[in-house]
Design a protein around this motif. Structure first.
Motif, PDB file in Angstrom:
ATOM      1  N   LEU A   2       0.840  -1.178   0.000  1.00 41.42           N
ATOM      2  CA  LEU A   2       0.000   0.000   0.000  1.00 41.42           C
ATOM      3  C   LEU A   2       0.884   1.240   0.000  1.00 41.42           C
ATOM      4  N   ILE A   3       1.968   1.126   0.703  1.00 41.58           N
ATOM      5  CA  ILE A   3       2.853   2.260   0.910  1.00 41.58           C
ATOM      6  C   ILE A   3       4.281   1.802   0.705  1.00 41.58           C
ATOM      7  N   ARG A   4       5.193   2.718   0.581  1.00 41.47           N
ATOM      8  CA  ARG A   4       6.609   2.399   0.587  1.00 41.47           C
ATOM      9  C   ARG A   4       7.025   1.381  -0.458  1.00 41.47           C
ATOM     10  N   GLY A 197       0.578   0.226  14.255  1.00 42.17           N
ATOM     11  CA  GLY A 197       0.414   1.090  13.082  1.00 42.17           C
ATOM     12  C   GLY A 197      -0.854   0.670  12.360  1.00 42.17           C
ATOM     13  N   GLY A 198      -1.657   1.605  11.960  1.00 39.82           N
ATOM     14  CA  GLY A 198      -2.954   1.250  11.380  1.00 39.82           C
ATOM     15  C   GLY A 198      -2.913   0.988   9.887  1.00 39.82           C
ATOM     16  N   TYR A 199      -1.898   0.275   9.412  1.00 38.24           N
ATOM     17  CA  TYR A 199      -1.774   0.048   7.961  1.00 38.24           C
ATOM     18  C   TYR A 199      -2.961  -0.734   7.424  1.00 38.24           C
ATOM     19  N   ILE A 200      -3.291  -1.789   8.136  1.00 41.34           N
ATOM     20  CA  ILE A 200      -4.455  -2.571   7.740  1.00 41.34           C
ATOM     21  C   ILE A 200      -5.272  -2.885   8.982  1.00 41.34           C
ATOM     22  N   TRP A 267      -6.150  -6.843   2.095  1.00 47.46           N
ATOM     23  CA  TRP A 267      -5.656  -5.833   1.147  1.00 47.46           C
ATOM     24  C   TRP A 267      -6.770  -5.254   0.294  1.00 47.46           C
ATOM     25  N   ALA A 268      -7.773  -6.070  -0.011  1.00 48.32           N
ATOM     26  CA  ALA A 268      -8.909  -5.561  -0.782  1.00 48.32           C
ATOM     27  C   ALA A 268      -9.720  -4.593   0.066  1.00 48.32           C
ATOM     28  N   GLU A 274      -6.924  -1.307  -5.792  1.00 48.15           N
ATOM     29  CA  GLU A 274      -5.590  -1.807  -6.115  1.00 48.15           C
ATOM     30  C   GLU A 274      -5.460  -3.320  -5.959  1.00 48.15           C
ATOM     31  N   TYR A 275      -6.184  -3.909  -5.030  1.00 50.58           N
ATOM     32  CA  TYR A 275      -6.015  -5.331  -4.756  1.00 50.58           C
ATOM     33  C   TYR A 275      -7.356  -6.043  -4.741  1.00 50.58           C
TER      34      TYR A 275
END
Ligand SMILES: Nc1nc2c(c(=O)[nH]1)N[C@H]1C(S)=C(S)[C@@H](COP(=O)(O)O)O[C@H]1N2
Ligand SMILES: [Mo]
Length: 333
Positions: A2-4, A197-200, A267-268, A274-275
């Motif tokens: 998603l990032i980086r 971390g709230g990435y997912i 990821w969806a 994107e996913y």
């Protein structure tokens, strides 16, 4: 993901840089300084980092051997050069331990892998929690050399050890209305620093259609390079689905759920544009922010080296294309 990514302008150390002797020496020095700092500050875990930096030829602590016979499943043994153990264990995605490629190797030592159990729930004859010691005996361990392709555009060749997921599925007897399998992974804020971390939306979940999960190439994985899984690679048990992007291969599985409707995977949920659910490796379907036509094989050199062409279904087309006959793969990405 998603990032980086490189494409977003974030630069990760290339594995080729890490393995260059001079770079490695610097890295080792850095790790030593760090360790010393950590010890002085009374922080836990530095000995493991030190061991990691100075250990055996591979730079890794020796793990328990996991005996296996060579796979007899069609397509399971590519003859391509193996990625080095060092690269495969220091360039990882395991967001529960941080988003940088080098974070899991540094942080995953806190993961508690024993005792471990997997809860099998949903549409099965008898929902039950099973101990890992029992699950390990349900199939014949095989070594399989699979190409792995991350959605970020890099790939590796890894000798995994495990048995076909179908052996587990048959064993737990799904009901006729079970059409999909959901894989739920460990989430423990105490031992997984990245979970804060709230990435997912934790826990990290994955899913397969029943016929994908039953395909003989889909591997319930307990080891790699002849040893039990290192923590940064998803110990003690993970999924490996070689014709799909790496993120479909959920690490540190704690729950397997049989369901009727297509599950929403992490990821969806995080980035639906994107996913998708399928996430089959497909060089002709671009990621919205970058092409998927080529890939960089980790260990083959830097960004300036010639890239490899990405193969349809990551090279497993002969084995799996029939699963998607008649489907629009641009729509079902
Ligand atoms: N639980 C969990 N599983 C995960 C991930 C993750 O962040 N958390 N990352 C995925 C991604 S994006 C990839 S590319 C592979 C990487 O596996 P490896 O580090 O063993 O090469 O793990 C997948 N499984
Ligand atoms: Mo990935």
């Amino acid at each position: 993901m998603l990032i980086r990514t490189h494409q977003d302008g974030f630069i990760h150390p290339l594995s080729s840089e890490i393995t260059k002797p001079e770079a490695y020496a610097t890295r080792r020095q850095l790790l030593r300084q760090w360790s010393a700092g950590a010890a002085a500050a009374g922080l836990a875990g530095w000995t493991q980092r030190e061991a990691f930096a100075q250990g055996s030829a591979s730079g890794l602590q020796k793990l328990a051997a996991l005996p296996a016979s060579q796979s007899n499943v069609q397509g399971a043994m590519t003859v391509e050069k193996l990625t080095s153990l060092r690269d495969a264990t220091t360039y990882n995605n395991f967001y529960e331990f941080g988003v940088d490629k080098s974070d899991p190797a540094r942080n995953a030592h806190t993961l508690k892998t024993s005792p471990w159990s997997i809860e099998v729930e949903g549409l099965v004859k008898k929902p039950t929690r099973f101990n890992l010691e029992d699950i390990i005996k349900w199939g014949a361990m095989q070594e399989r050399i699979y190409r792995m392709r991350c959605v970020e555009g890099w790939s590796m060749v890894i000798p995994w050890v495990g048995y076909s997921m179908s052996d587990l599925i048959k064993r737990v007897e799904p009901l006729p209305n079970a059409k999909y399998v959901e894989f739920i992974t460990q989430v423990d804020p105490q031992t997984m620093p990245g979970v804060k971390g709230g990435y997912i939306d934790w826990p990290y979940t994955e899913g397969l259609r029943m016929d994908e999960a039953m395909h003989p190439l889909t591997l319930l994985t307990f080891g790699m390079y002849g040893e039990v899984l290192p923590k940064q690679n998803g110990a003690p048990v993970r999924l490996v689905v070689p014709w799909k992007y790496g993120f479909k291969s959920g690490k540190s599985l704690v729950k397997i759920r049989f369901v009727e409707k297509q599950p929403l995977i992490s990821w969806a949920k995080a980035a639906p544009q994107e996913y998708g659910f399928y996430s089959n490796v497909n060089p002709s379907v671009d990621h919205p922010r970058w092409s998927q036509a080529t890939e960089r094989r980790i260990g083959e050199g830097g960004l300036l080296d010639k890239k490899r062409k990405t193969l349809m279904f990551n090279g497993y087309e002969a084995q799996v294309a029939s699963l998607y006959a008649g489907m629009d793969l641009a729509k079902n990405f």
